[in-house]
Design a protein around this motif. Sequence first.
Motif, PDB file in Angstrom:
ATOM      1  N   LYS A  53       0.664  -1.224   0.023  1.00 43.64           N
ATOM      2  CA  LYS A  53      -0.235   0.139  -0.119  1.00 43.64           C
ATOM      3  C   LYS A  53       1.004   1.339   0.069  1.00 43.64           C
ATOM      4  N   ALA A  54       0.435   2.217  -0.509  1.00 39.91           N
ATOM      5  CA  ALA A  54       0.958   3.707  -0.594  1.00 39.91           C
ATOM      6  C   ALA A  54       1.009   4.508   0.761  1.00 39.91           C
ATOM      7  N   ALA A  55       1.570   5.346   1.046  1.00 36.97           N
ATOM      8  CA  ALA A  55       1.388   5.974   2.223  1.00 36.97           C
ATOM      9  C   ALA A  55      -0.024   6.618   2.542  1.00 36.97           C
ATOM     10  N   ASP A  56      -0.607   6.678   1.408  1.00 39.35           N
ATOM     11  CA  ASP A  56      -2.289   7.356   1.532  1.00 39.35           C
ATOM     12  C   ASP A  56      -3.486   6.082   1.773  1.00 39.35           C
ATOM     13  N   GLY A  57      -2.598   4.893   1.652  1.00 38.94           N
ATOM     14  CA  GLY A  57      -3.579   3.599   1.956  1.00 38.94           C
ATOM     15  C   GLY A  57      -3.994   2.984   0.732  1.00 38.94           C
ATOM     16  N   LYS A  58      -3.662   3.880  -0.606  1.00 43.96           N
ATOM     17  CA  LYS A  58      -3.970   3.028  -1.743  1.00 43.96           C
ATOM     18  C   LYS A  58      -3.412   1.740  -2.207  1.00 43.96           C
ATOM     19  N   VAL A  59      -3.954   0.818  -2.524  1.00 48.93           N
ATOM     20  CA  VAL A  59      -3.247  -0.434  -2.876  1.00 48.93           C
ATOM     21  C   VAL A  59      -2.603  -0.446  -4.082  1.00 48.93           C
ATOM     22  N   ILE A  60      -1.192  -0.976  -4.093  1.00 45.43           N
ATOM     23  CA  ILE A  60      -0.291  -0.825  -5.080  1.00 45.43           C
ATOM     24  C   ILE A  60      -0.282  -2.006  -5.844  1.00 45.43           C
ATOM     25  N   LYS A  61      -0.112  -3.227  -4.978  1.00 45.87           N
ATOM     26  CA  LYS A  61      -0.007  -4.397  -5.230  1.00 45.87           C
ATOM     27  C   LYS A  61      -0.680  -5.184  -4.229  1.00 45.87           C
ATOM     28  N   ASP A  62      -1.473  -6.255  -4.920  1.00 42.09           N
ATOM     29  CA  ASP A  62      -2.228  -7.291  -4.050  1.00 42.09           C
ATOM     30  C   ASP A  62      -2.247  -8.607  -4.908  1.00 42.09           C
ATOM     31  N   HIS A  63      -1.566  -9.521  -4.479  1.00 45.53           N
ATOM     32  CA  HIS A  63      -1.480 -10.775  -5.410  1.00 45.53           C
ATOM     33  C   HIS A  63      -1.110 -11.923  -4.321  1.00 45.53           C
ATOM     34  N   TRP A  64      -1.884 -12.908  -4.659  1.00 50.02           N
ATOM     35  CA  TRP A  64      -1.475 -14.173  -3.833  1.00 50.02           C
ATOM     36  C   TRP A  64      -0.938 -15.267  -4.484  1.00 50.02           C
ATOM     37  N   ASP A  65       0.303 -15.596  -3.778  1.00 48.45           N
ATOM     38  CA  ASP A  65       1.186 -16.602  -4.337  1.00 48.45           C
ATOM     39  C   ASP A  65       1.169 -18.024  -3.700  1.00 48.45           C
ATOM     40  N   HIS A  66       0.934 -19.079  -4.480  1.00 38.37           N
ATOM     41  CA  HIS A  66       0.770 -20.320  -4.130  1.00 38.37           C
ATOM     42  C   HIS A  66       2.398 -20.872  -3.629  1.00 38.37           C
ATOM     43  N   LYS A  67       2.412 -21.169  -2.221  1.00 39.42           N
ATOM     44  CA  LYS A  67       3.663 -21.763  -1.741  1.00 39.42           C
ATOM     45  C   LYS A  67       3.877 -23.262  -1.723  1.00 39.42           C
ATOM     46  N   GLY A  68       2.877 -23.952  -2.081  1.00 45.92           N
ATOM     47  CA  GLY A  68       3.117 -25.320  -1.885  1.00 45.92           C
ATOM     48  C   GLY A  68       2.186 -26.048  -1.250  1.00 45.92           C
ATOM     49  N   LYS A  69       2.288 -27.526  -0.838  1.00 47.62           N
ATOM     50  CA  LYS A  69       1.426 -28.008  -0.062  1.00 47.62           C
ATOM     51  C   LYS A  69       1.654 -27.802   1.456  1.00 47.62           C
ATOM     52  N   ALA A  70       0.691 -27.985   2.289  1.00 47.45           N
ATOM     53  CA  ALA A  70       0.811 -27.557   3.533  1.00 47.45           C
ATOM     54  C   ALA A  70       0.217 -28.286   4.434  1.00 47.45           C
ATOM     55  N   THR A  71       0.274 -28.522   5.697  1.00 50.19           N
ATOM     56  CA  THR A  71      -0.367 -29.202   6.668  1.00 50.19           C
ATOM     57  C   THR A  71      -0.201 -28.038   7.918  1.00 50.19           C
ATOM     58  N   ALA A  72      -1.481 -27.356   8.241  1.00 48.81           N
ATOM     59  CA  ALA A  72      -1.244 -26.540   9.247  1.00 48.81           C
ATOM     60  C   ALA A  72      -1.896 -27.016  10.622  1.00 48.81           C
ATOM     61  N   GLN A  73      -1.228 -27.106  11.558  1.00 47.38           N
ATOM     62  CA  GLN A  73      -1.849 -27.412  12.705  1.00 47.38           C
ATOM     63  C   GLN A  73      -2.517 -25.983  13.439  1.00 47.38           C
ATOM     64  N   LEU A  74      -3.715 -26.084  13.632  1.00 52.25           N
ATOM     65  CA  LEU A  74      -4.275 -24.791  13.885  1.00 52.25           C
ATOM     66  C   LEU A  74      -5.072 -24.918  15.467  1.00 52.25           C
TER      67      LEU A  74
END
Length: 87
Positions: free
Chosen positions: A66-87
Amino acid sequence: MNSLKDAILKVLGKTYQPLTLVEIRFKRYDLAFKTDGDGCPVLLFMGEKDENGRIKGARYARRLLKAADGKVIKDHWDHKGKATAQL
């Protein structure tokens, strides 16, 4: 499950309680995501929860700039692979 669909991105585009772990069921997937200080989801675990509470599936990380004024400059989801998350 390598790219996120528009329906899931709509859920992830909302603002939630800051600095928390949010768990929801969306269609056939269990979703768990962590939010940043602004309440934006930044880390996502998506798949099916087993009997021990672990989500087996895919892990995604969000690049949100985000820029200093709060405007979104970049918004992207990257796949990081398989996961097993203990919640």
